[in-house]
Design a protein around this motif. Structure first.
Motif, PDB file in Angstrom:
ATOM      1  N   HIS A  38       2.184  -1.971  -5.491  1.00 57.32           N
ATOM      2  CA  HIS A  38       1.976  -1.153  -4.281  1.00 57.32           C
ATOM      3  C   HIS A  38       2.365  -1.874  -2.988  1.00 57.32           C
ATOM      4  N   THR A  39       3.082  -2.998  -3.112  1.00 53.50           N
ATOM      5  CA  THR A  39       3.573  -3.631  -1.875  1.00 53.50           C
ATOM      6  C   THR A  39       4.558  -2.660  -1.228  1.00 53.50           C
ATOM      7  N   PRO A  40       4.331  -2.277   0.022  1.00 54.65           N
ATOM      8  CA  PRO A  40       5.284  -1.345   0.641  1.00 54.65           C
ATOM      9  C   PRO A  40       6.630  -2.034   0.877  1.00 54.65           C
ATOM     10  N   ILE A  41       7.678  -1.489   0.286  1.00 57.40           N
ATOM     11  CA  ILE A  41       9.021  -2.060   0.435  1.00 57.40           C
ATOM     12  C   ILE A  41       9.700  -1.335   1.596  1.00 57.40           C
ATOM     13  N   PRO A  42      10.323  -2.069   2.499  1.00 55.68           N
ATOM     14  CA  PRO A  42      11.002  -1.393   3.622  1.00 55.68           C
ATOM     15  C   PRO A  42      12.061  -0.416   3.115  1.00 55.68           C
ATOM     16  N   ALA A  43      12.354   0.573   3.919  1.00 54.76           N
ATOM     17  CA  ALA A  43      13.431   1.515   3.556  1.00 54.76           C
ATOM     18  C   ALA A  43      14.751   0.840   3.923  1.00 54.76           C
ATOM     19  N   TYR A  60      22.080 -17.371 -11.747  1.00 59.42           N
ATOM     20  CA  TYR A  60      23.195 -18.154 -12.286  1.00 59.42           C
ATOM     21  C   TYR A  60      24.153 -18.527 -11.170  1.00 59.42           C
ATOM     22  N   ASP A  61      24.793 -19.652 -11.329  1.00 58.98           N
ATOM     23  CA  ASP A  61      25.906 -19.977 -10.440  1.00 58.98           C
ATOM     24  C   ASP A  61      26.992 -20.677 -11.249  1.00 58.98           C
ATOM     25  N   PHE A  62      28.038 -21.085 -10.575  1.00 57.44           N
ATOM     26  CA  PHE A  62      29.206 -21.653 -11.262  1.00 57.44           C
ATOM     27  C   PHE A  62      28.844 -22.909 -12.058  1.00 57.44           C
ATOM     28  N   GLY A  63      27.850 -23.648 -11.589  1.00 58.61           N
ATOM     29  CA  GLY A  63      27.462 -24.880 -12.275  1.00 58.61           C
ATOM     30  C   GLY A  63      26.797 -24.630 -13.615  1.00 58.61           C
ATOM     31  N   HIS A  64      26.017 -23.542 -13.709  1.00 54.80           N
ATOM     32  CA  HIS A  64      25.301 -23.154 -14.937  1.00 54.80           C
ATOM     33  C   HIS A  64      24.234 -24.152 -15.343  1.00 54.80           C
ATOM     34  N   SER A  65      23.809 -24.980 -14.426  1.00 53.69           N
ATOM     35  CA  SER A  65      22.824 -25.983 -14.796  1.00 53.69           C
ATOM     36  C   SER A  65      21.427 -25.558 -14.366  1.00 53.69           C
ATOM     37  N   ILE A  66      21.335 -24.923 -13.202  1.00 56.80           N
ATOM     38  CA  ILE A  66      20.032 -24.543 -12.655  1.00 56.80           C
ATOM     39  C   ILE A  66      19.916 -23.026 -12.676  1.00 56.80           C
ATOM     40  N   HIS A  67      18.762 -22.534 -13.091  1.00 52.82           N
ATOM     41  CA  HIS A  67      18.569 -21.080 -13.124  1.00 52.82           C
ATOM     42  C   HIS A  67      17.218 -20.757 -12.511  1.00 52.82           C
ATOM     43  N   ASN A  68      17.204 -20.448 -11.246  1.00 52.23           N
ATOM     44  CA  ASN A  68      15.966 -20.049 -10.579  1.00 52.23           C
ATOM     45  C   ASN A  68      16.000 -18.548 -10.360  1.00 52.23           C
ATOM     46  N   SER A  69      15.059 -17.879 -10.969  1.00 46.85           N
ATOM     47  CA  SER A  69      15.102 -16.424 -10.895  1.00 46.85           C
ATOM     48  C   SER A  69      14.323 -15.913  -9.682  1.00 46.85           C
ATOM     49  N   PRO A  70      14.954 -15.037  -8.887  1.00 46.06           N
ATOM     50  CA  PRO A  70      14.225 -14.431  -7.768  1.00 46.06           C
ATOM     51  C   PRO A  70      13.354 -13.283  -8.277  1.00 46.06           C
ATOM     52  N   ILE A  71      12.552 -12.709  -7.389  1.00 45.13           N
ATOM     53  CA  ILE A  71      11.783 -11.533  -7.810  1.00 45.13           C
ATOM     54  C   ILE A  71      12.502 -10.246  -7.412  1.00 45.13           C
ATOM     55  N   ALA A  72      13.510 -10.381  -6.560  1.00 47.78           N
ATOM     56  CA  ALA A  72      14.253  -9.185  -6.154  1.00 47.78           C
ATOM     57  C   ALA A  72      15.606  -9.596  -5.592  1.00 47.78           C
ATOM     58  N   VAL A  73      16.524  -8.645  -5.644  1.00 45.61           N
ATOM     59  CA  VAL A  73      17.853  -8.867  -5.070  1.00 45.61           C
ATOM     60  C   VAL A  73      18.140  -7.720  -4.109  1.00 45.61           C
ATOM     61  N   LEU A  74      18.483  -8.088  -2.883  1.00 44.62           N
ATOM     62  CA  LEU A  74      18.864  -7.062  -1.902  1.00 44.62           C
ATOM     63  C   LEU A  74      20.373  -7.078  -1.728  1.00 44.62           C
ATOM     64  N   LYS A  75      20.990  -5.908  -1.867  1.00 45.47           N
ATOM     65  CA  LYS A  75      22.397  -5.768  -1.469  1.00 45.47           C
ATOM     66  C   LYS A  75      22.369  -4.981  -0.165  1.00 45.47           C
ATOM     67  N   PRO A  76      22.475  -5.680   0.952  1.00 43.38           N
ATOM     68  CA  PRO A  76      22.264  -5.006   2.235  1.00 43.38           C
ATOM     69  C   PRO A  76      23.318  -3.940   2.498  1.00 43.38           C
ATOM     70  N   GLY A  77      22.859  -2.835   3.090  1.00 49.23           N
ATOM     71  CA  GLY A  77      23.790  -1.768   3.448  1.00 49.23           C
ATOM     72  C   GLY A  77      24.112  -1.807   4.927  1.00 49.23           C
ATOM     73  N   SER A  78      23.454  -2.698   5.648  1.00 46.24           N
ATOM     74  CA  SER A  78      23.674  -2.785   7.098  1.00 46.24           C
ATOM     75  C   SER A  78      23.117  -4.124   7.580  1.00 46.24           C
ATOM     76  N   GLU A  80      20.946  -4.265   9.865  1.00 43.75           N
ATOM     77  CA  GLU A  80      19.502  -4.009  10.046  1.00 43.75           C
ATOM     78  C   GLU A  80      18.747  -4.383   8.770  1.00 43.75           C
ATOM     79  N   ASP A  81      19.407  -4.190   7.612  1.00 41.21           N
ATOM     80  CA  ASP A  81      18.758  -4.579   6.349  1.00 41.21           C
ATOM     81  C   ASP A  81      18.450  -6.075   6.330  1.00 41.21           C
ATOM     82  N   LEU A  82      19.338  -6.848   6.948  1.00 35.81           N
ATOM     83  CA  LEU A  82      19.099  -8.303   6.980  1.00 35.81           C
ATOM     84  C   LEU A  82      17.864  -8.608   7.820  1.00 35.81           C
ATOM     85  N   ILE A  83      17.724  -7.866   8.915  1.00 33.98           N
ATOM     86  CA  ILE A  83      16.528  -8.057   9.756  1.00 33.98           C
ATOM     87  C   ILE A  83      15.285  -7.644   8.962  1.00 33.98           C
TER      88      ILE A  83
END
Ligand SMILES: Cc1cc2nc3c(=O)[nH]c(=O)nc-3n(C[C@H](O)[C@H](O)[C@H](O)COP(=O)(O)OP(=O)(O)OC[C@H]3O[C@@H](n4cnc5c(N)ncnc54)[C@H](O)[C@@H]3O)c2cc1C
Length: 485
Positions: A38-43, A60-78, A80-83
């Motif tokens: 129920h965490t409110p996610i911004p629109a 994953y990255d090109f090195g393939h050695s370290i794998h730190n998983s985030p809890i979410a991925v944002l593909k910004p559409g603007s 303002e999304d970065l803000i």
């Protein structure tokens, strides 16, 4: 190696193997932290995904050695999304890692239990003028080159490999064709639009908010997320001649490159040294090649091979010379891709340092001697550079008039081999520092907080002040491990 050294080396490798195993177990297999229900996610204008598959891809990255998983991925559409995402992250004490194409090699664009901002959705080339281009951070260099060459224009410097994002390269520095004359990519930026770690959209340039401008360029994503950049353009000559010249020894090639660098005649537009280990009977052998490029516009510019090559010391008769239209040359570069994805099982333990010219031959000799086992296809790239062309404060370079960027492009197929490479990278990093060299922070090397402090030297206090000012909660880009939250 004497017995003690062998013992020490084995211990280091053993410790490294265990550390690697622990790291990968702790990250990928560990229970992922989730946003509280129920965490409110911004629109968002773009997409915000907590899907496991999406998060694993960002781990994953090109090195393939370290794998730190985030809890979410944002593909910004603007922008303002970065803000929005920065404000959201601050509110929930989450960290953010901007990600371009994930060509980093040691988790630089990853964040454990945080949010990855995948800038590949910011992909507009906004405007091409006669002297500059306005471009969003997620645009690939190959798309930018294809677009500008159609107008007879090119950035003065662009990376040798153009499958990288604008933002990713601006955050590290950027070396490639043009670097001998025009410095790094970051020396050819006119203006930036960024969202700081404080959540503000800002415009900065050498004249407007210069502190933010300097803290962002080659700033490893520590103070701001780059949203858009205005890059310098110059007219492209219509033709390109590529000279591939082979040398009998490494020393003779380094000497040639150094002497070309010191001359004022700017004989070539760009120079790159390629050292390749190739098949030979019996075993393998090194090939030493100078790749030099001359651009010209006939009939205004006349170039004669005999004149250009008159006093060079390459192996006569073995040279390869190609002449082509610039547009074809640039398109051929732009078509080059080095695919990488989470299914790749190889580790890329690349190692990248700047080494003062006077020490480079010995250094590289030692470095190549210690690559074990040598495999056909092992390549190293050396770029001779002139200090007077570089101006950015956070791009840490040797204090000598000239130096070489050395990239050792190594691939490992097992964790044990990777652990060996990590020890090797550390050894040669320390040797480089002892010689007055510095690190280009793109490759696979673990640096402690103390190492980073040394890396930034006189710039450290300023960088820390900028970090506190522009990213007060220390939420941006924990991957390199420079500042602790
Ligand atoms: C095959 C290959 C070829 C390469 N060739 C060259 C070359 O020719 N010349 C050269 O100089 N380098 C080269 N590199 C190194 C490369 O420039 C860096 O690794 C670069 O950072 C990768 O770009 P990316 O888009 O993949 O960035 P990522 O790996 O996604 O990110 C790199 C770093 O930049 C940060 N970042 C990404 N986007 C932004 C943004 N918008 N704002 C703020 N920070 C951001 C990330 O958080 C991370 O810390 C090469 C690397 C590889 C793997």
């Amino acid at each position: 190696m004497d017995k003690d050294l062998v013992g020490q080396h084995d211990e280091l490798v053993h410790a490294q193997v265990n550390a690697e195993k622990r790291r990968s177990r702790d990250s990928l297999a560990a229970q992922r932290r989730l946003l509280p229900p129920h965490t409110p996610i911004p629109a968002f204008d773009g997409t915000f995904s907590t899907l496991e598959a999406e998060c694993q891809r960002a781990a994953y990255d090109f090195g393939h050695s370290i794998h730190n998983s985030p809890i979410a991925v944002l593909k910004p559409g603007s922008f303002e999304d970065l803000i929005r995402i920065v404000q959201f992250a601050r509110q929930h004490q989450l960290q953010i890692a901007p990600r371009g194409q994930g060509h980093s090699m040691y988790g630089q664009a990853q964040v454990k239990d945080g949010i990855v901002v995948d800038t590949s959705s910011l992909r507009n080339i906004c405007a091409i003028h006669s002297d500059r281009v306005e471009v969003e951070a997620g645009v690939l260099w190959q798309d930018l080159l294809r677009a500008t060459i159609e107008h007879g224009l090119l950035p003065p410097v662009y990376p040798n490999y153009p499958g990288l994002s604008i933002g990713g390269v601006l955050s590290v520095g950027g070396f490639g064709p043009g670097s001998q004359r025009y410095g790094a990519v970051v020396d050819n930026v006119l203006e930036l639009q960024v969202v700081t770690g404080a959540g503000k959209l800002e415009i900065c340039s050498p004249d407007h908010q210069p502190d933010l401008f300097e803290a962002t360029l080659a700033g490893l994503g520590q103070c701001a997320i780059i949203a858009r950049a205005t890059l310098r353009l110059i007219p492209a000559k219509t033709r390109v001649r590529v000279f591939q010249l082979f040398y009998p020894t490494l020393a003779s090639l380094i000497q040639e490159a150094e002497s070309l660098l010191h001359r004022d005649d700017e004989r070539f537009d760009s120079m790159l040294i390629i050292l390749a280990y190739v098949d030979a009977n019996p075993g393998g052998m090194w090939v030493y090649m100078l790749n030099a490029i001359k651009s010209y516009t006939p009939p205004v510019d006349q170039i004669e091979n005999d004149f250009l090559l008159r006093d060079l010391h390459y192996l006569r008769g073995r040279e390869c010379i190609h002449d082509m239209r610039s547009i074809d040359y640039v398109r051929s570069i732009a078509d080059w891709t080095v695919p990488h994805n989470e299914n790749d099982t190889n580790y890329h333990s690349w190692f990248d340092v700047f080494v003062p010219t006077s020490t480079v031959t010995n250094y590289i000799h030692e470095a190549l001697k210690s690559v074990s086992p040598l495999r056909t296809g092992f390549t190293s790239i050396l770029t001779p550079l002139n200090a007077s062309r570089f101006r950015r404060q956070l791009l840490r370079l040797p204090a000598t008039e000239t130096f070489f960027l050395i990239d050792l492009l190594r691939t490992d197929t097992t964790r044990e081999a990777l652990a060996n490479s990590m020890v090797y990278n550390r050894t040669f990093f320390e040797r480089c520092c002892a010689l007055g060299g510095t690190r280009y922070p793109i490759g696979m090397l673990e640096l402690s907080a103390q190492d980073w402090k040394k890396h930034y030297g006189a710039q450290w206090d300023t960088f820390m002040q900028m970090k506190n000012l522009f990213d007060p909660d220390c939420i941006l880009t924990p991957g390199p491990g420079i500042f602790q939250q």
